[in-house]
Design a protein around this motif. Structure first.
Motif, PDB file in Angstrom:
ATOM      1  N   TYR A 124     -43.193  41.127 -33.557  1.00  0.00           N
ATOM      2  CA  TYR A 124     -42.512  39.839 -33.622  1.00  0.00           C
ATOM      3  C   TYR A 124     -43.421  38.774 -34.235  1.00  0.00           C
ATOM      4  O   TYR A 124     -43.003  38.004 -35.108  1.00  0.00           O
ATOM      5  CB  TYR A 124     -42.061  39.408 -32.228  1.00  0.00           C
ATOM      6  CG  TYR A 124     -41.518  38.002 -32.213  1.00  0.00           C
ATOM      7  CD1 TYR A 124     -40.240  37.728 -32.694  1.00  0.00           C
ATOM      8  CD2 TYR A 124     -42.295  36.944 -31.738  1.00  0.00           C
ATOM      9  CE1 TYR A 124     -39.750  36.430 -32.699  1.00  0.00           C
ATOM     10  CE2 TYR A 124     -41.812  35.650 -31.736  1.00  0.00           C
ATOM     11  CZ  TYR A 124     -40.544  35.396 -32.221  1.00  0.00           C
ATOM     12  OH  TYR A 124     -40.063  34.114 -32.236  1.00  0.00           O
ATOM     13  N   GLU A 125     -44.669  38.727 -33.787  1.00  0.00           N
ATOM     14  CA  GLU A 125     -45.594  37.735 -34.320  1.00  0.00           C
ATOM     15  C   GLU A 125     -45.835  37.942 -35.813  1.00  0.00           C
ATOM     16  O   GLU A 125     -45.923  36.978 -36.576  1.00  0.00           O
ATOM     17  CB  GLU A 125     -46.927  37.823 -33.566  1.00  0.00           C
ATOM     18  CG  GLU A 125     -46.820  37.630 -32.064  1.00  0.00           C
ATOM     19  CD  GLU A 125     -46.541  36.190 -31.650  1.00  0.00           C
ATOM     20  OE1 GLU A 125     -46.397  35.327 -32.524  1.00  0.00           O
ATOM     21  OE2 GLU A 125     -46.467  35.943 -30.437  1.00  0.00           O
ATOM     22  N   MET A 129     -42.503  35.219 -36.185  1.00  0.00           N
ATOM     23  CA  MET A 129     -42.998  33.927 -35.724  1.00  0.00           C
ATOM     24  C   MET A 129     -44.004  33.297 -36.672  1.00  0.00           C
ATOM     25  O   MET A 129     -43.811  32.160 -37.135  1.00  0.00           O
ATOM     26  CB  MET A 129     -43.609  34.057 -34.330  1.00  0.00           C
ATOM     27  CG  MET A 129     -43.872  32.698 -33.688  1.00  0.00           C
ATOM     28  SD  MET A 129     -44.852  32.790 -32.161  1.00  0.00           S
ATOM     29  CE  MET A 129     -46.504  32.893 -32.856  1.00  0.00           C
ATOM     30  N   TYR A 130     -45.082  34.007 -36.988  1.00  0.00           N
ATOM     31  CA  TYR A 130     -46.115  33.383 -37.802  1.00  0.00           C
ATOM     32  C   TYR A 130     -45.657  33.144 -39.237  1.00  0.00           C
ATOM     33  O   TYR A 130     -46.074  32.162 -39.864  1.00  0.00           O
ATOM     34  CB  TYR A 130     -47.406  34.205 -37.765  1.00  0.00           C
ATOM     35  CG  TYR A 130     -48.274  33.880 -36.571  1.00  0.00           C
ATOM     36  CD1 TYR A 130     -48.600  32.560 -36.269  1.00  0.00           C
ATOM     37  CD2 TYR A 130     -48.757  34.875 -35.737  1.00  0.00           C
ATOM     38  CE1 TYR A 130     -49.389  32.251 -35.176  1.00  0.00           C
ATOM     39  CE2 TYR A 130     -49.543  34.573 -34.644  1.00  0.00           C
ATOM     40  CZ  TYR A 130     -49.859  33.263 -34.367  1.00  0.00           C
ATOM     41  OH  TYR A 130     -50.638  32.955 -33.271  1.00  0.00           O
ATOM     42  N   ARG A 132     -42.591  32.319 -40.100  1.00  0.00           N
ATOM     43  CA  ARG A 132     -41.758  31.120 -40.029  1.00  0.00           C
ATOM     44  C   ARG A 132     -42.613  29.878 -39.840  1.00  0.00           C
ATOM     45  O   ARG A 132     -42.383  28.844 -40.487  1.00  0.00           O
ATOM     46  CB  ARG A 132     -40.750  31.239 -38.885  1.00  0.00           C
ATOM     47  CG  ARG A 132     -39.819  30.030 -38.788  1.00  0.00           C
ATOM     48  CD  ARG A 132     -38.741  30.238 -37.748  1.00  0.00           C
ATOM     49  NE  ARG A 132     -39.281  30.269 -36.394  1.00  0.00           N
ATOM     50  CZ  ARG A 132     -39.181  31.297 -35.580  1.00  0.00           C
ATOM     51  NH1 ARG A 132     -38.577  32.413 -35.961  1.00  0.00           N
ATOM     52  NH2 ARG A 132     -39.694  31.232 -34.355  1.00  0.00           N
ATOM     53  N   ASN A 203     -45.415  24.043 -32.941  1.00  0.00           N
ATOM     54  CA  ASN A 203     -45.625  25.455 -33.261  1.00  0.00           C
ATOM     55  C   ASN A 203     -47.017  25.919 -32.857  1.00  0.00           C
ATOM     56  O   ASN A 203     -47.203  27.066 -32.414  1.00  0.00           O
ATOM     57  CB  ASN A 203     -45.394  25.698 -34.751  1.00  0.00           C
ATOM     58  CG  ASN A 203     -43.933  25.623 -35.141  1.00  0.00           C
ATOM     59  OD1 ASN A 203     -43.046  25.690 -34.285  1.00  0.00           O
ATOM     60  ND2 ASN A 203     -43.652  25.483 -36.420  1.00  0.00           N
ATOM     61  N   THR A 206     -46.849  26.639 -29.151  1.00  0.00           N
ATOM     62  CA  THR A 206     -46.198  27.936 -28.911  1.00  0.00           C
ATOM     63  C   THR A 206     -47.147  29.079 -29.230  1.00  0.00           C
ATOM     64  O   THR A 206     -47.268  30.050 -28.464  1.00  0.00           O
ATOM     65  CB  THR A 206     -44.940  28.050 -29.774  1.00  0.00           C
ATOM     66  OG1 THR A 206     -43.999  27.044 -29.380  1.00  0.00           O
ATOM     67  CG2 THR A 206     -44.291  29.420 -29.635  1.00  0.00           C
TER      68      THR A 206
END
Length: 318
Positions: A124-125, A129-130, A132, A203, A206
């Motif tokens: 996911y990361e 996530m990263y 984005r 961000n 997070t």
């Protein structure tokens, strides 16, 4: 990486002699109780209780990472007593109450299950996530953050691939567990944020919570791997955990301006002690999760002592 964390500690009072004769005694945390975190210790819990434990774990891992940096800065600013308080409290949080919450939640499973959990988080990361966050930081003009997020996305992909290889070796008995990665340690001096956009700042928060929790979970996974005779897997988890904390979290903390003066850091630590949502013990009691309710009551008492110790240290600094 992960976004679930906890924080709580029971603070004992002991005397700490500061650098000068005029320095007063400070409250230090009691030694952390030790908990094993095997799957057999986790009873069936209601979904809300599990969610509340996840919230607690998330806060605890982040608090540990912050306090660790605050300790280094206190030492640098010639406040060794405060540095010792920060460092001792951080270790109590990580080694005691975070482990207890993990045991209650059943966070640690078999080595294979732990690897699958790690692969899911790293994927996911790396993929979502990263990437984005990097696109958003670039659009908002925070180019240093965009560069860091892009680099971390690549790192997480490498972590995922190493864990996939390790999973194959563990489950099939063929092949070898990869050697652990080496952390490129980042210093985090006191300073203002190096980003400007509110979205980038959010961000970074997070991301730091995720990195802190990844570090904490991987250390738990490493302990289980070592207990079950998988030394190479333990080293892989430990090495990756160090990267998450000393390189990734630290790099993000430097951009976010996480560390301030020792007085400012003490104020932040006091605020963090009140971060957990109220009523967690009552909620667990209402659904019959009595062991978790007892944990949350202890957590609340520990947080009060935690805040009091930091207030005392702040008052002594004048």
């Amino acid at each position: 990486m992960f976004r679930h964390s906890i924080r709580a500690l029971v603070l004992g009072l002991c005397t700490l002699t500061a650098a000068t004769p005029a320095a007063a005694a400070m409250a230090l945390p009691a030694p952390a109780p030790q908990y094993r975190t095997t799957p057999a210790q986790a009873p069936e819990l209601r979904s809300q209780t599990l969610s509340d434990l996840a919230t607690a774990m998330k806060a605890e891992a982040f608090a540990y990472a912050c306090l660790d940096l605050f300790a280094t800065e206190a030492d640098r600013q010639a406040h060794p007593a405060v540095g010792k308080l920060f460092r001792g409290t951080a270790q109590t949080e990580l080694d005691g109450y975070l482990r207890q919450a993990a045991a209650l939640a059943g966070t640690v499973g078999t080595n294979g299950a732990n690897l699958r959990q790690a692969i899911s988080g790293e994927t996911y990361e790396h993929q979502v996530m990263y990437r984005r966050f990097a696109e958003q930081a670039r659009a908002d003009g925070d180019l240093k953050a965009a560069e860091l997020f892009t680099e971390l996305a690549r790192d997480e992909g490498r972590h995922r691939d190493a864990y996939r290889t390790a999973l194959s070796a563990v489950t099939t008995g063929r092949g070898a567990v990869p050697v652990p990665p080496k952390a490129d340690r980042v210093a985090v001096p006191a300073g203002l944020p190096k980003v400007t956009a509110a979205r980038t700042k959010a961000n970074l928060q997070t991301a730091m919570h995720g990195e802190a929790l990844a570090h904490a979970k991987y250390m738990l996974f490493a302990a289980h791997a070592r207990q079950t005779g998988h030394a190479a897997l333990a080293r892989l988890f430990e090495g990756t955990a160090t990267v998450e904390l000393r390189e990734h979290f630290a790099g993000e903390a430097a951009l976010a301006g996480l560390v301030g003066t020792t007085k400012a850091n003490l104020r932040k630590a006091i605020e963090q002690a009140a971060d957990l949502a109220p009523g967690l013990a009552g909620r667990a009691t209402s659904v019959g999760d009595t062991a978790v309710a007892r944990y949350f009551r202890n957590l609340a008492a520990g947080e009060a002592g935690h805040a009091a110790a930091f207030r005392q240290a702040l008052n002594q600094l004048g």
